[in-house]
Scaffold this motif. Structure first.
Motif, PDB file in Angstrom:
ATOM      1  N   SER A 113       0.842  -1.192   0.000  1.00 20.68           N
ATOM      2  CA  SER A 113       0.000   0.000   0.000  1.00 20.68           C
ATOM      3  C   SER A 113       0.882   1.247   0.000  1.00 20.68           C
ATOM      4  N   SER A 146       0.125   4.162   0.883  1.00 18.88           N
ATOM      5  CA  SER A 146      -0.182   5.023   2.025  1.00 18.88           C
ATOM      6  C   SER A 146       0.516   4.571   3.302  1.00 18.88           C
ATOM      7  N   SER A 194     -11.881   1.083  -4.714  1.00 21.12           N
ATOM      8  CA  SER A 194     -11.170   2.235  -5.275  1.00 21.12           C
ATOM      9  C   SER A 194     -10.525   3.102  -4.202  1.00 21.12           C
ATOM     10  N   THR A 195     -10.967   2.962  -2.951  1.00 13.98           N
ATOM     11  CA  THR A 195     -10.373   3.770  -1.879  1.00 13.98           C
ATOM     12  C   THR A 195      -9.019   3.239  -1.435  1.00 13.98           C
ATOM     13  N   HIS A 196      -8.642   2.054  -1.854  1.00 12.99           N
ATOM     14  CA  HIS A 196      -7.362   1.468  -1.478  1.00 12.99           C
ATOM     15  C   HIS A 196      -6.489   1.338  -2.725  1.00 12.99           C
ATOM     16  N   SER A 197      -5.468   2.140  -2.795  1.00 11.56           N
ATOM     17  CA  SER A 197      -4.539   2.085  -3.930  1.00 11.56           C
ATOM     18  C   SER A 197      -3.419   1.094  -3.626  1.00 11.56           C
ATOM     19  N   HIS A 198      -2.716   0.696  -4.677  1.00 12.80           N
ATOM     20  CA  HIS A 198      -1.671  -0.314  -4.544  1.00 12.80           C
ATOM     21  C   HIS A 198      -0.453   0.104  -5.354  1.00 12.80           C
TER      22      HIS A 198
END
Length: 678
Positions: free
Chosen positions: A610, A612, A657-661
């Protein structure tokens, strides 16, 4: 062949021991001159060092029975101890016999400067002789054991036995040691050890005119590259394929930097007496073999064709249990009377680093437990605080140790440490506040009983003796019994409790690797990882000789979680949530457990990639808080997805879509057998 070579080495050691005894006798009875004795001492030193190198190069006896191999190893260790004892005697004798002032060899000059000969004898007339006569005289005057070197840069001695030197100074080398610290003598007669990387060969004498022995050919080839200033020396050593020289220079530079930092903070009054740069922290940073991820990897057998510590029970397909010499569980209770750093230093972490130790080296991974403290009583450290939810692994003082070492001095080394931030410069560092050692066997070799032990905290490093921290500066007090009791309560102490475990925990511990020190609350996950590892390597592989990469994200990334405990806590929290919803029958079904564990792991797996999630950094509050926020938010989302999609285990979180990789890399899913074994 190895046995015959060992016998030859034994004969050489016997001869060397006899020669040393005769030399000591001649010195005591004053038979002969000191110069003759000194030269003989140097010759014996060179011979003993050669014999020691030959002994250390002897290989193992692989085809002999176990008892013969054990006897061979014991004899080899015995001869090595004898040789080291001989070298110690010779080094002591060499210092006693060495002349107090500069020898004539230290004042040999070139053809242009021969009129400045310090001895002031008839050597001034040597300018009128031809070149051949001059070379012959020089060969006679220069002993084979003395060489002249020029100092490349200033070096200030920081410890007892160091020699302070100035740039351009000429030194006579008395003894060369393999660790890169050489015994030298300056023109004033002062002796001490100096780093060889600060020197270059020659003192105005042409290098081609200097006569050296065959034993010094290797040293001369190494030193011929050291002909520039200090910065150029470092650059050359970095490009040099000789790794030993690169290691020596980096070690000297790092040691000097740490000593300077410690001295500055000590002068400020920010470091109590007895504090040192952390020993275990340095090992943990410099070598991956001291990390827990290294020890959970399977260990190959001597043939490299099978696994030594990873076996299956044929009937059930479970991992076979293995009993080791030492398996204990213990709890860190508290530390008291631990001095605190002074003004100008901000403490980022108070912690204990611990490992298996035999008095000479670390025998396991280095595990870290962070301490809690009350600002009103900062000299008292506590462990395992009461928290809501899952207790973080970093704060958990319940640990276990499995170690298969046969050392009679095996125990647990506890190093109390603080990570600090210097307010004026922003410099970070780690200091040892002291150390304690708990030997796990008594004098008869039996395991010590399970009880609470109050251990004395010593200052310095584990290799120093009779060093006390600030609180014990007045340890040897005079007075009555009452005063001594009061003084004893002021000494730094560490309370550790050895405890017994239930049968279930003991059976789980027997499935783990032969050497490992970790938190007890993570045993069940380590066992499941061990079972998945055995299934993949021992059952699913086409043949035991197949070493192709294996598609298994769990096996490829689980070691990362073991080293990054906050991610491991996220997995443990998610697994405990799933375990609470299982029936008793499901908990006893190993196949079902492996399937559920794989689902839960893949739900937490995306955190590793992730963008973030900040990079893991030890004792960095902003980074730790941000990582905790991201992990906590991910766990809350995971619970929501698991309630709505129990069949898939919450895998939809990957598509949210709220979790990017981060960009995909095939190595994320690839388990490389060749690089994943010890």
């Amino acid at each position: 062949m190895a046995l015959k070579r060992l016998q030859l080495v034994q004969r050489e050691v016997d001869v060397a021991e006899g020669q040393v005894d005769r030399l000591m006798k001649d010195v005591n009875n004053k038979y002969g001159s000191d110069e003759q004795h000194f030269q003989k001492c140097q010759e014996l030193q060179i011979s003993a060092e050669k014999t020691l190198k030959t002994l250390q190069k002897l290989g193992k006896v692989e085809l002999a029975p176990v008892q013969d191999r054990m006897r061979y190893d014991q004899k080899k260790q015995q001869e090595e101890r004898r040789l080291k004892n001989i070298l110690e005697r010779l080094n002591t004798l060499s210092l006693e016999l060495s002349p107090p002032g500069p020898s004539t060899a230290a004042h040999i000059v070139s053809k242009d400067d021969s009129e400045d000969d310090v001895d002031g004898d008839s050597n001034k007339d040597s300018n009128d002789d031809d070149t051949d006569d001059e070379d012959e005289d020089r060969a006679v005057q220069l002993p084979c054991h003395s060489q002249l070197y020029v100092v490349l840069s200033n070096f200030k001695g920081e410890q007892e036995g160091d020699l302070s030197i100035q740039r351009g100074e000429v030194l006579r080398i008395i003894k060369k040691a393999s660790d890169g610290w050489w015994l030298a003598q300056d023109t004033k007669g002062n002796r001490g050890v100096v780093p060889k990387t600060f020197l270059k060969i020659g003192s105005g004498v042409d290098d081609e005119d200097e006569e050296v022995t065959e034993d010094d050919d290797d040293d001369e080839s190494e030193e011929s590259d050291e002909e520039e200033e200090e910065d150029e020396v470092e650059e050359k050593l970095t490009d040099d394929p000789d790794k030993d020289r690169v290691f020596n220079w980096s070690t000297v530079r790092k040691a000097l930097t740490q000593i300077d930092t410690t001295d500055v903070l000590s002068a400020m009054g920010a470091i109590p007496s007895g504090f040192r740069p952390s020993t275990l922290s340095k090992l943990l940073e410099e070598d991956v073999k001291f990390r827990a991820s290294h020890y959970i990897k399977p260990d190959l057998s001597q043939s490299q064709l099978s696994f030594k510590d990873l076996l299956l029970v044929p009937d059930s397909g479970r991992v076979r249990s293995r009993q080791v010499r030492t398996c204990v569980c213990f709890t860190l209770w508290s530390c008291r009377m631990i001095p605190t750093p002074g003004v100008g230093v901000q403490v980022l972490s108070r912690h204990i680093r611990l490992c298996a130790f035999d008095g000479a080296q670390a025998l396991s991974n280095i595990h870290t437990v962070r301490a809690s403290y009350n600002p009103k009583n900062p000299k008292t450290w506590t462990f395992s605080p009461m928290v809501t939810g899952v207790l973080p692994t970093l704060l958990d003082g319940d640990c276990f140790l499995r170690c298969d070492s046969s050392s009679p001095n095996l125990g647990i080394l506890f190093e109390l440490g603080v990570t600090f931030l210097r307010n004026s410069t922003g410099e970070r560092g780690e200091l040892s506040c002291g150390w304690a050692f708990l030997k796990l066997t008594d004098d008869t070799g039996n395991p010590i009983p399970n009880k609470t032990y109050e251990l004395q905290v010593n200052g310095g490093t584990p290799y120093e003796k009779d060093v006390f921290v600030e609180a014990s500066a007045g340890r040897k007090c005079e007075g009555g019994v009452f005063q001594q009791m009061l003084q004893g309560k002021r000494q730094p102490k560490l309370n550790v409790k050895l405890k017994s475990t239930n049968s279930r925990t003991r059976s789980q511990l027997s499935l783990l690797p032969d050497t490992l020190l970790y938190c007890v609350n993570c045993v069940h996950m380590l066992v499941l990882h061990r079972q998945l590892l055995a299934d993949t390597l021992l059952i699913d592989r086409p043949t035991m000789q197949n070493a192709d990469p294996i598609s298994s994200p769990i096996l490829s990334t689980f070691p990362v979680l073991v080293d990054h405990t906050d991610l491991l806590d996220a997995l443990r929290s998610a697994w405990l949530e799933a375990d609470a919803n299982m029936s008793r029958a499901q908990k006893r079904d190993l196949t079902y457990l492996k399937q559920e564990f794989s689902k839960v792991y893949m739900s937490v797996y995306f955190l590793l990639h992730s963008p973030s999630l900040p990079c893991y950094r030890w004792a960095d509050p902003p980074s730790e808080e941000e990582r905790a926020r991201v992990i906590y938010a991910a766990l809350e989302d995971l619970k929501t997805y698991q309630h709505t999609a129990s069949q898939s285990g919450g895998a939809e979180i990957f598509l949210d879509s709220t979790h990017s990789h981060l960009g995909f890399d095939v190595q994320e899913l690839t388990f490389d057998l060749l690089s994943a074994t010890q």
